[in-house]
Design a protein around this motif. Sequence first.
Motif, mmCIF file in Angstrom:
data_model
loop_
_atom_site.group_PDB
_atom_site.id
_atom_site.type_symbol
_atom_site.label_atom_id
_atom_site.label_comp_id
_atom_site.label_asym_id
_atom_site.label_seq_id
_atom_site.Cartn_x
_atom_site.Cartn_y
_atom_site.Cartn_z
ATOM 1 N N LEU A 78 22.336 12.254 22.584
ATOM 2 C CA LEU A 78 23.080 11.875 21.386
ATOM 3 C C LEU A 78 24.581 11.827 21.659
ATOM 4 C CD1 LEU A 78 21.185 13.853 18.591
ATOM 5 C CD2 LEU A 78 21.255 11.364 18.896
ATOM 6 N N MET A 79 25.054 12.764 22.465
ATOM 7 C CA MET A 79 26.476 12.772 22.810
ATOM 8 C C MET A 79 26.857 11.484 23.530
ATOM 9 S SD MET A 79 28.068 15.571 21.799
ATOM 10 C CE MET A 79 29.397 15.881 22.932
ATOM 11 N N THR B 104 18.014 16.321 24.013
ATOM 12 C CA THR B 104 18.262 15.417 22.885
ATOM 13 C C THR B 104 19.735 15.420 22.494
ATOM 14 O OG1 THR B 104 16.022 15.824 22.055
ATOM 15 C CG2 THR B 104 17.618 14.891 20.504
ATOM 16 N N TYR B 105 20.306 16.604 22.474
ATOM 17 C CA TYR B 105 21.722 16.765 22.140
ATOM 18 C C TYR B 105 22.592 16.006 23.150
ATOM 19 C CZ TYR B 105 26.232 19.205 21.826
ATOM 20 O OH TYR B 105 27.561 19.512 21.728
ATOM 21 N N TYR B 106 22.244 16.114 24.423
ATOM 22 C CA TYR B 106 23.010 15.446 25.487
ATOM 23 C C TYR B 106 22.938 13.933 25.327
ATOM 24 C CZ TYR B 106 24.841 14.689 30.211
ATOM 25 O OH TYR B 106 25.609 14.307 31.281
ATOM 26 N N VAL C 299 18.442 27.486 21.827
ATOM 27 C CA VAL C 299 17.504 26.413 21.486
ATOM 28 C C VAL C 299 16.712 26.023 22.728
ATOM 29 C CG1 VAL C 299 18.923 25.507 19.617
ATOM 30 C CG2 VAL C 299 19.268 24.645 21.923
ATOM 31 N N TYR D 281 30.680 20.454 30.203
ATOM 32 C CA TYR D 281 29.873 21.616 29.812
ATOM 33 C C TYR D 281 29.568 22.539 30.987
ATOM 34 C CZ TYR D 281 29.358 20.161 25.013
ATOM 35 O OH TYR D 281 29.619 19.853 23.710
ATOM 36 N N GLU E 194 25.273 28.084 22.241
ATOM 37 C CA GLU E 194 24.771 26.833 21.671
ATOM 38 C C GLU E 194 23.579 26.295 22.460
ATOM 39 O OE1 GLU E 194 27.968 24.097 21.521
ATOM 40 O OE2 GLU E 194 29.144 25.238 20.068
ATOM 41 N N PHE E 195 23.569 26.561 23.768
ATOM 42 C CA PHE E 195 22.510 26.038 24.616
ATOM 43 C C PHE E 195 21.368 27.022 24.836
ATOM 44 C CE2 PHE E 195 26.257 23.555 25.779
ATOM 45 C CZ PHE E 195 25.745 22.261 25.734
ATOM 46 N N VAL F 88 15.633 20.327 22.950
ATOM 47 C CA VAL F 88 16.735 20.156 22.002
ATOM 48 C C VAL F 88 18.039 19.894 22.753
ATOM 49 C CG1 VAL F 88 18.150 21.297 20.243
ATOM 50 C CG2 VAL F 88 15.660 21.537 20.207
ATOM 51 N N ASN F 89 18.238 20.620 23.866
ATOM 52 C CA ASN F 89 19.451 20.420 24.666
ATOM 53 C C ASN F 89 19.514 19.006 25.233
ATOM 54 O OD1 ASN F 89 20.708 22.928 24.361
ATOM 55 N ND2 ASN F 89 19.430 23.862 25.938
ATOM 56 N N TYR G 52 33.726 17.909 17.441
ATOM 57 C CA TYR G 52 33.568 16.694 18.251
ATOM 58 C C TYR G 52 34.283 15.493 17.634
ATOM 59 C CZ TYR G 52 29.916 19.758 19.930
ATOM 60 O OH TYR G 52 29.247 20.845 20.409
#
Length: 623
Positions: free
Chosen positions: A134-135, A130-132, A123, A104, A119-120, A127-128, A20
């Motif tokens: 954060l991106m 939260t990840y989104y 988890v 994605y 990756e998705f 978590v997914n 990234y």
Amino acid sequence: MAALSVAILSLSSFIPVLTYASPLFAGLFLIPVIEELGLKWGWMVWISVSVLSAILLADKEAAAFYIFTGYYPMIKPMLEKIRPKPLKIAAKLAVFSVTIGIMYFILCYVLKLDAVISEFTTVSHAVNITYYVLMVLIMLIYDLLVAKVTLLYKKRIKPKMKINLKMMAFFLLAGLMMFSRPEKAFAGTKAVTYFGNEWPVNFLNSEHCQAEADFAQIKKDGFNTVIYCVPWREIQPESRDGFDEASVNKLDEMIGRAEASGLKVMLRLGYTWDFADQFSSINRFNNLFRNSGEMNAWLRYAQKVYEVSSAHSNFAGAFITWEDFWPSLAQNCSGYTDMDRKLMELLTQTQDVFPNLSMECRLHNDMSGGKVYSHENTFGCGSASYSSAMLAVSMGFPDGTVVDPASAANMSSQMISRMQAAGKPVFIDQFLYMESTPEYEKLANVSDVNAYLSAMADVFNRQTMGYGIWTYRDYADSIIYNPEFGRGEKGWKFYNARVEDVNGNKKAYLEPGASISQSLTGRGFSNSYDSKARMSVDALENGKINMTVGGESRSVDIVQGSQVVEVDFGKQVKGDIRISASVPVYVDNVKLYTHITEGNIYKLDGTPGEYLSGISVMNGKVK
């Protein structure tokens, strides 16, 4: 600037954490283009970099991230005109959220990239999400960075900008050719170590006429990769001068045949055992740690294998194993610490000529001076992008224990977590869900293998980038060189006999009075089991086929047509082997063995085994 951007993007193929970061950093190089040449040229550079990265980069997620976010420095001026400020921020959030979502969606549902999907799916939804989020926040920070870099360029860099861009692009493109190699092992690897009808010791000197049919079945069973063992002396003879071109060509051929069948290939480099010489290769491995001449020979071997394999688009990576060097290390080191140090020195030197080479680390502990010794210092595997290990169901349990599937899967998870502590993705290159190797049957086993395999799917999804099955097809420990006559008469002596090509399959043709023989000097078995022989025979009429090993002779009735002939000598026999027949025959796939290593997925004759169902279930669950 396009060359510089692609070079920056390609770093993610070697340093996974840059997946990234490198696209965002590459996007900053559009700022000088926009400032010097205008938006039109900025868009042209972005399009060029997007196309090149999609084609050249091994890390497709990094390429996609650039394609969907790299243009941001060009649209930022338009977004900055929006008023009031809250509406402007909302517009930027909308751009970031929609862009990342579309990216994605395409990667997962259109291109269906296993590495991204895993990756998705490994988890929770929380978590997914939260990840989104954060991106999106990272993109807001990037927005501020673009503003700061633009200002810095205008005030400090632009007045001094007198660099010859054409010359810089030339050197960067040259460097790009080194960075854009395709040999990055991928997430979701489901592999089998492939021997064909033989076993790893004589894999490279066998013909493998049935490989395409095998590959089709491998794919049908849910695997996507094959692992080939590459013995040192098969590629580079003991003399150290030059290479065995027949073995080099066979390796190249087998990678290509897997490629044509839609399978990726990984290599186990430096497999210890072979029949390239009548004497054991162990002395050569011992010398590897004693003199620089042997080390230089090893590095030439590794470089040659890399040149051959990396030329194929389906080459996914390679590894050495602690197993292949352990006997030599034990003779040349003062203890486990010294053994690990020398093993890591070997790995790092080899990585100089074989980029991204990993290593199967010794996952289980040893006892040293009454204390538990861990080999964790090797788990990082040098500059490799992933760590590798052998995982056996017996690990963590006392010998002779019969363990329930849930407990076995839980212990396997704990073993893998030790490797994860090194901070790199973990590949289980040799997954042993049962044990039938002589002298190892005493180890712990699981009460229900199929249930254990099903339970391991979740473990592999959560904790690894994939796994490799060692015994996809049961194999015999045969001591015959060139058993399928793919190399003609090499290794054999022919008496009034010849090798014929029968519909693309080479076979030995014997008439009455003719014979073939092979010297087995220096070869033997590591057990005391009875010797057995097996061969494929096409008889032109009814008669007998005769086999002599040492002083023991056996005759077997054969009928006109194709058949598999098997002989049990009733004891272990030693000496040269000789084959003759009373009628004209074609002979192929000759084996002389004492033991069959079982995985019970497919039997020695190719029929399905009792664990095929469990393997199919596990492969179906692993993403």
